[in-house]
Write an enzyme that holds these catalytic residues in place. Structure first.
Site, PDB file in Angstrom:
ATOM      1  N   HIS A 160     -39.409 -27.528 -60.043  1.00 25.79           N
ATOM      2  CA  HIS A 160     -37.965 -27.307 -60.160  1.00 25.79           C
ATOM      3  C   HIS A 160     -37.526 -26.590 -58.875  1.00 25.79           C
ATOM      4  O   HIS A 160     -38.307 -25.854 -58.286  1.00 25.79           O
ATOM      5  CB  HIS A 160     -37.734 -26.425 -61.382  1.00 25.79           C
ATOM      6  CG  HIS A 160     -36.305 -26.242 -61.773  1.00 25.79           C
ATOM      7  ND1 HIS A 160     -35.497 -25.327 -61.164  1.00 25.79           N
ATOM      8  CD2 HIS A 160     -35.550 -26.847 -62.721  1.00 25.79           C
ATOM      9  CE1 HIS A 160     -34.291 -25.369 -61.726  1.00 25.79           C
ATOM     10  NE2 HIS A 160     -34.300 -26.276 -62.675  1.00 25.79           N
ATOM     11  N   LYS A 186     -34.083 -21.022 -73.135  1.00 27.70           N
ATOM     12  CA  LYS A 186     -34.690 -22.321 -73.434  1.00 27.70           C
ATOM     13  C   LYS A 186     -35.577 -22.236 -74.667  1.00 27.70           C
ATOM     14  O   LYS A 186     -36.238 -23.192 -75.050  1.00 27.70           O
ATOM     15  CB  LYS A 186     -35.516 -22.810 -72.243  1.00 27.70           C
ATOM     16  CG  LYS A 186     -34.669 -23.184 -71.026  1.00 27.70           C
ATOM     17  CD  LYS A 186     -35.543 -23.827 -69.980  1.00 27.70           C
ATOM     18  CE  LYS A 186     -34.945 -23.791 -68.594  1.00 27.70           C
ATOM     19  NZ  LYS A 186     -33.874 -24.767 -68.395  1.00 27.70           N
TER      20      LYS A 186
END
Lengths: 143, 412
Positions: free
Chosen positions: B122, B225
Site C-alpha cells: 500500500h 478496519k
C-alpha cells in the site's frame, strides 16, 4: 432515469468507444499531464497552437468512460478555435458541470456536451468529466 | 459453528437501503462497519465519564484512564505482545509507519543500505520508505510477485542480504488478498541482521496474528478496519527497540519531568503519545477487540475463507471476469480484485451500486502494483464477519444481470 440514461447515453459511449483525436503530436507547442488522484486515471494532452489558434489537439488517456468521452468531445469542440474561444468553451462546460440542480442549456454548437450533464447526479464522477478540461485549461494558461 | 446471522443484528447500518435495495457492503478492506457495542461505548464515554486521562485525580478521569489503558492491554493480548508497553496508539497505520521511519529509520539507515519491500505494498508502506531512501541515499528493493500471484519467495532469498537494514512487508495485500509468509520473511530478515516490519492494516483484522510467532520487530494496524472507530492506529514495537528510539512528537504527556533547563522523556508507551490522545475512540477500540476476541480470530478466518471460496467458485465461472492474484482461495484473505473485460473499474463500481452493492474501484492506493499488473485499476470486493453467502450470490447475480449494461458500456 436509469444509470444508462444518466451516464451511459449513446453519445457518451460513442465517444468512449471511438475517442476522437487520440494520440500524440510530435511538434506540440504545449503538452500537459492531468491525473485524477481518486482513481489514478491519467491524461496527456498535446496542443499545437499557431497564431493564437488551436490548430491541432491530441489526447492520450487511459481512463473511464466519462473521462474518455469528455476528453474526446472537448477535443472536437476546441479544434480550430482561437485561444479566447477555447477558454470560453471551457468556462461554459465547467459552469454546466458545477451548477447544482437544474439542467443548464448550452449554445447550439456545444449542445453535444449536455449529454454529460447526467454525470452531475454522481458527484464522484464529476471529477472524471472535468479532468480533460482542467488539463486543457492548465495547458492554455501555461502558454 | 458460529451463528454468523446473529452477528449481523449487531450492525445497525446493515439495515440501510441503497437505491431502494438492501445494502450489500463489500468494501471492508477500506473500512469495516461498527457494531452497536462500539457505537454505544463512544456514547457512554461522552455521556458518562468524558474527561482527560492520566493526571486527573477525580473519579471520571480515573475511569477514563482505566478504560484507555484497558484498551491497550486488550490490544497487547490480541496480537500476543509480551507487554502493553509495546503498544503505542497513533492516528492510523500510516502514522505508525511514519514513526518507525522518523524515529528508527533516520537513525539507522545510511547511504548504500537497502530497504526491502514488496511489489504489492500500500502507498502507506511504500512512500515513507521511498522518501527515506531518497533522503539517505539508500536503495529501495522490491520483492516481485511470482507467476501464481504469490510473492516470489526465491527472489526474497536473493534480495535479503547483509546490506538489508529493514524488511517492510504487508501481512495481506489490500488489493489481491495475498497472504504473506511472515515467518519466512522474518527469519530471512533476522538471519541477515535486518529489522522486520509488518503492515498489518489488512491482516490483523482478518487473520490470527501473533507478534511473537512471526517475531516481527514492528507491526502496524488501524482499528477502523476491525470494527473500531476511525482515528486509532497501533504501532507495536519490541520493547528493546522502542526504548532506543527517540519520541517523534514532543509536548504534553510524553514527559516525566520538565525544568527550564531540561526535559526527561516519559517511559514506554507514553513517550510516543504526545498531547491528549484520541481517548473516546481508543476506548471504543477496546470494545471492538473484545467483540473479535469473543468471536475468535480462527473463526473469523474460517468464515471469510468460506465466503472467499464461494465467491471465487462463482466468479471463476464468468468468462469476462478476470481475477488478480492467487486463484486459490486458501492462499488469500477475503479480498477479490477483478475486472470485467473492457469495462473501467469505475464504471463497474457505479453499475453495482445500482443493485445496492458497495465495492471499491480504482488503484486502492497501490499504483506501483497496478503498473505491475498492467491495469489502471481494479474493482474490489472484500468481506468481513457480517457478510453472508447469500450476499455473495446476490453480488454475482448482479454481475451477471449487469452483463447487458456492461457489454453495452465495454470498450473492446
Amino acid at each position: 432515469m436509469s444509470l444508462v440514461d444518466d451516464l451511459y447515453r449513446e453519445t457518451i459511449l460513442d465517444h468512449y468507444h471511438n475517442p476522437r483525436n487520440r494520440g500524440t503530436i510530435s511538434d506540440a507547442t504545449v503538452s500537459t499531464e492531468g491525473v485524477n488522484p481518486l482513481c489514478g486515471d491519467e491524461l496527456r494532452l498535446f496542443l499545437k497552437i499557431e497564431n493564437g489558434v488551436v490548430c491541432d489537439i491530441k489526447l492520450e488517456s487511459r481512463g473511464c468512460s466519462i473521462n474518455t468521452a469528455s476528453g474526446s468531445m472537448m477535443s472536437e469542440l476546441v479544434l480550430g478555435k482561437s485561444l479566447e474561444e477555447a477558454q470560453a468553451v471551457i468556462s461554459e462546460f465547467k459552469n454546466m458541470m458545477l451548477t447544482k440542480g437544474e439542467d443548464v442549456t448550452l449554445p447550439e454548437e456545444l449542445e453535444e456536451l449536455e449529454a454529460l450533464q447526467g454525470v452531475k447526479k454522481y458527484p464522484v464522477r464529476i471529477k472524471c468529466a472535468l479532468l480533460p478540461w482542467n488539463t486543457l485549461d492548465e495547458g492554455l494558461k501555461s502558454k | 459453528m458460529k451463528n454468523w446471522k446473529q452477528v449481523r443484528a449487531d450492525f445497525p447500518i446493515l439495515d440501510r437501503k441503497i437505491e431502494g435495495k438492501p445494502l450489500i457492503y463489500l468494501d471492508n478492506a477500506a473500512t469495516s462497519q461498527k457494531p452497536l457495542q462500539v457505537i454505544n461505548a463512544l456514547k457512554n464515554y461522552y455521556e458518562n465519564y468524558n474527561s482527560n486521562i492520566h493526571r486527573g485525580l477525580h473519579t471520571m478521569s480515573e475511569e477514563a484512564t482505566l478504560a484507555y489503558e484497558g484498551a491497550r492491554e486488550r490490544i497487547a493480548r490480541f496480537i500476543d505482545a509480551a507487554s502493553e508497553r509495546e503498544i503505542i496508539f497513533t492516528r492510523n497505520a500510516t502514522e505508525a509507519i511514519n514513526i518507525v521511519v522518523e524515529s528508527w529509520g533516520k537513525h539507522n539507515i545510511q547511504a548504500g543500505d537497502e530497504i526491502v519491500i514488496t511489489a504489492m505494498e500500500h502507498h502507506s508502506n511504500f512512500v515513507p520508505w521511498q522518501k527515506l531512501a531518497e533522503d539517505k541515499g539508500a536503495k529501495l528493493v522490491y520483492i516481485e510477485l511470482a507467476e501464481d500471484g504469490n510473492l516470489d519467495y526465491q527472489m526474497a532469498e536473493r534480495l535479503i542480504t547483509n546490506r538489508t537494514k529493514i524488511v517492510a512487508v504487508t501481512q495481506m495485500s489490500n488489493v489481491m488478498g495475498t497472504v504473506v509468509d511472515l515467518q519466512k520473511l522474518g527469519s530471512l530478515a533476522h538471519l541477515n541482521g535486518a529489522k522486520f516490519l509488518v503492515d498489518g492494516a489488512q491482516g490483523v483484522p482478518h487473520l490470527p496474528t501473533s507478534v511473537r510467532e512471526s517475531d516481527c520487530d514492528f507491526l502496524v494496524f488501524s482499528l477502523h478496519k476491525m470494527l473500531g472507530p476511525t482515528g486509532v492506529g497501533v504501532l507495536y514495537g519490541k520493547e528493546e527497540l522502542l526504548d532506543l528510539m527517540p519520541p517523534m512528537l514532543y509536548g504534553g504527556d510524553m514527559i516525566s519531568s520538565v525544568t527550564r533547563e531540561k526535559t526527561t522523556v516519559n517511559e514506554l508507551p507514553w513517550k510516543f503519545e504526545a498531547g491528549t490522545p484520541n481517548i473516546a475512540d481508543v476506548i471504543a477500540s477496546g470494545v471492538a477487540i473484545d467483540y473479535l476476541l469473543a468471536l475468535g480470530m480462527e473463526n473469523v478466518r474460517a468464515h471469510e475463507l468460506d465466503l472467499t471460496r464461494h465467491a471465487m467458485d462463482l466468479m471463476l465461472k464468468l468468462p469476462s471476469i478476470k481475477i488478480y492474484g492467487p486463484q486459490n482461495p486458501e492462499l488469500k484473505g477475503g479480498v477479490i480484485s477483478f475486472n470485467y473485460e473492457g469495462v473501467h473499474p469505475h464504471d463497474m463500481g457505479q453499475i453495482l451500486n445500482e443493485s445496492g452493492i458497495a465495492i471499491r474501484a480504482g488503484h486502492h492506493c497501490c499504483q506501483p502494483l497496478m503498473k505491475t499488473l498492467g491495469v489502471m485499476g481494479t474493482a474490489r470486493a472484500s468481506f468481513y464477519i457480517y457478510n453472508t453467502k447469500e450476499e455473495i450470490d446476490f453480488f454475482v447475480e448482479a454481475l451477471i444481470k449487469a452483463e447487458k449494461v456492461l457489454n453495452y458500456v465495454a470498450c473492446r
